[in-house]
Write an enzyme that holds these catalytic residues in place. Structure first.
Site, PDB file in Angstrom:
ATOM      1  N   GLY A  16       0.809  -1.213   0.000  1.00  0.00           N
ATOM      2  CA  GLY A  16       0.000   0.000   0.000  1.00  0.00           C
ATOM      3  C   GLY A  16       0.838   1.257   0.000  1.00  0.00           C
ATOM      4  CD  GLU A  35       9.726  -0.376   6.381  1.00  0.00           C
ATOM      5  OE1 GLU A  35       9.836  -1.210   7.319  1.00  0.00           O
ATOM      6  OE2 GLU A  35       8.684  -0.227   5.716  1.00  0.00           O
ATOM      7  N   GLY A  86       6.480  -6.345   3.084  1.00  0.00           N
ATOM      8  CA  GLY A  86       6.298  -7.779   2.905  1.00  0.00           C
ATOM      9  C   GLY A  86       6.785  -8.315   1.576  1.00  0.00           C
ATOM     10  CB  ALA A  91       5.620 -17.034  -1.438  1.00  0.00           C
ATOM     11  CG  HIS A 469      -1.492 -14.225   3.613  1.00  0.00           C
ATOM     12  ND1 HIS A 469      -1.670 -15.493   3.090  1.00  0.00           N
ATOM     13  CD2 HIS A 469      -0.335 -13.751   3.042  1.00  0.00           C
ATOM     14  CE1 HIS A 469      -0.700 -15.764   2.240  1.00  0.00           C
ATOM     15  NE2 HIS A 469       0.123 -14.731   2.201  1.00  0.00           N
ATOM     16  N   GLY A 502      -3.060  -3.657   4.192  1.00  0.00           N
ATOM     17  CA  GLY A 502      -3.878  -4.838   4.433  1.00  0.00           C
ATOM     18  C   GLY A 502      -4.920  -4.670   5.510  1.00  0.00           C
TER      19      GLY A 502
END
Length: 540
Positions: A16, A35, A86, A91, A469, A502
């Protein structure tokens, strides 16, 4: 405008925050990104997960890696850290959810989400360099296809959509995605260590696209700065205070002002900050719905492990996730791998216990299995070459379950805690995951000629599921009674404050959420005007 240090401060640099940084810079805003994690060049990532200082995130212990681990009473959370959030340790997997996600009652009727997000999904796929179908076939892909057939769901098997530059293995080339404006790239070598951090330079992390392009447009990114306070200013705007991440004594606190703030620190970071700012009075009008509808993607991490390395099967070769199938209409299973040498996460694995029984029964089952075959269990649990002996099964559901997060005081500090929330109880185990793991174990035995067994996790033994998640808790809503933000991602009650990560996701997508977070962010930022149009900026 001149009375603020920045037009916009962005808290966090994940999916985001990176979208916000680039799109706002393109519209002429002065943007600063904070960050908490460190900045990584390709060679800075750990070679294997045993290099704890470069792999795990525990800054007060001197570990500044990419892997965060958090624990709540009802879930253990795996998350990311570093410039790129992330994307550094995910992955590479970029599925789009099915129709059930867009029709969840929390946001159904606010907008025609599936059709409205469609062009933004397309943009996100282009920016993240999605390859729609993993292009290589090896033993793991055959095992997963066989397991799906054995379970009678072979028609649901597919290759994963992934964000990787395959190119020629190990060959360096100029940016193949953005007409040379992005960084040079190196073709994927299938080393398997995507989730430890891609040292090759093939993984399409946010530092290879959104953030690289944002910095070229003047965005300032300050790493190793943890935001400790966001305070509303009289007359509008915000004061954002940061400190050195992990500092014991000299915190190096600094404060800047901004007309607008975008919270994008991931579900854990954004929720924690909003909870503390609401409690302290820095952001007093944040909705009381904060913390509700926190989702775990109804997730479980089980798998299959062999007693010895099946020499005929190179289980560790490939990227992290390559295939998936559906056990039923709401349960999605993906294979996950780490590369050779990255065996640390195997410490979370143990025997599979019956999750539908109490703690005593689960512990009893574990002890009986170990005593029945101690040598076998030692060989299965041995971390030596663990990543080369097994396949992790990541299982996700679209089930409507949730947690409610809140603050409680412990040892004089306010910390987050959890309780069961709306919908079904958040599951402590998934029977479908056990079924899938057993099917995968049988196929490992058939393909590799070695003994294998389905495996669970230590947290699951104690009734605490694992999730990679963690979502929701500051969700999109039609009113402040039902959620924290409106459908433009503006925080109810605090003009100029936005949530774009998220924590805004209102339902379990049942697939890896990174593409959805990116698409939602693209949509939200598309509504911001150019900076010259100050009278039309997003406000309430």
């Amino acid at each position: 405008m001149t009375r603020f240090d920045e037009d916009v401060v962005i808290v966090g640099s994940g999916f985001g925050g990176s979208v916000a940084a680039l799109r706002l810079a393109e519209k002429g805003y002065r943007v600063r990104v904070y960050e908490a994690g460190r900045r990584f060049e390709d060679d800075d990532f750990a070679k294997t997960s045993w290099n704890l200082r470069r792999y795990l995130w525990a800054p007060m212990l001197g570990c500044y890696g990419v892997q965060r681990i958090h624990r709540l009473p009802h879930v253990m959370i795996l998350a990311g850290a570093g410039v790129g959030g992330g994307s550094l340790n995910y992955a590479n997997t970029l599925y789009q959810p099915g129709p059930a996600f867009f029709q969840d009652s929390q946001w159904r009727g606010i907008a025609e989400w599936e059709s409205e997000l469609s062009p933004h999904y397309a943009t996100a796929k282009r920016m993240l360099g999605v390859v729609e179908h993993y292009p290589h076939t090896g033993p793991v892909e055959r095992i997963m296809a066989g397991a799906a057939e054995d379970l009678g769901v072979g028609s649901t098997f597919r290759r994963a959509p992934v964000g990787v530059w395959f190119g020629k293995p190990g060959e360096r080339t100029t940016d193949p995605f953005f007409g040379g404006e992005g960084p040079d790239r190196t073709g994927c070598t299938l080393c398997g260590n995507c989730m430890v951090g891609c040292r090759v330079g093939a993984k399409n992390t946010l530092m290879k696209n959104y953030l690289a392009l944002a910095e070229r447009r003047g965005v300032s990114i300050e790493a190793l700065r943890t935001v400790s306070e966001v305070r509303e200013l009289p007359g509008g705007g915000f004061a954002v205070t940061t400190q050195r991440s992990g500092a014991w004594l000299r915190h190096g606190r600094r404060t800047v002002t901004a007309e607008q703030v975008v919270l994008a620190g991931g579900t854990w970071g954004t929720q924690q900050l909003l909870h503390r700012m609401k409690a302290s009075g820095a952001l007093p009008r944040v909705s009381d719905a904060l913390g509700r509808l926190t989702r775990t993607n109804s997730e479980a991490l089980d798998g299959a492990v062999a007693t010895a390395v099946p020499e005929s099967l190179d289980l560790a070769r490939g990227i992290a996730i390559t295939t998936s199938f559906h056990v039923d209409d709401r349960t999605h299973v993906e294979n996950v791998r780490y590369g050779p040498g990255s065996n640390l996460m195997g410490a979370l694995a143990t025997v599979l216990v019956p999750g539908d029984r109490g703690l005593g029964a689960r512990l009893g089952s574990l002890v009986r299995q170990v005593l029945r075959s101690p040598v076998r269990q030692f060989r299965l649990g041995n971390l030596r070459r663990w990543s080369e002996r097994g396949i992790i099964a990541l299982v996700m559901q679209t089930a409507d379950n949730s947690l409610t997060l809140s603050l409680r005081r412990r040892f004089g500090r306010l910390v987050m805690t959890s309780a069961q929330g709306h919908g079904e109880p958040n599951p402590s185990h998934l029977p479908q995951a056990h079924t899938a793991a057993a099917a995968i174990a049988r196929r490992v035995e058939q393909e590799g000629g070695v003994s294998a067994e389905a495996r669970g996790s230590w947290p699951e033994v104690f009734g605490i599921p694992l999730t990679a998640h963690f979502l929701g808790g500051a969700v999109i809503s039609a009113s402040p009674e039902d959620g924290v933000i409106d459908h433009y991602h503006r925080v109810w009650g605090h003009p100029g404050l936005h949530v774009v990560d998220g924590s805004a996701v209102p339902a379990n997508p049942g697939v890896n959420p990174s593409l959805t977070i990116t698409a939602l962010a693209e949509r939200a930022l598309s509504y911001w005007p150019k900076s010259e149009q100050t009278d039309q900026r997003p406000s309430q």
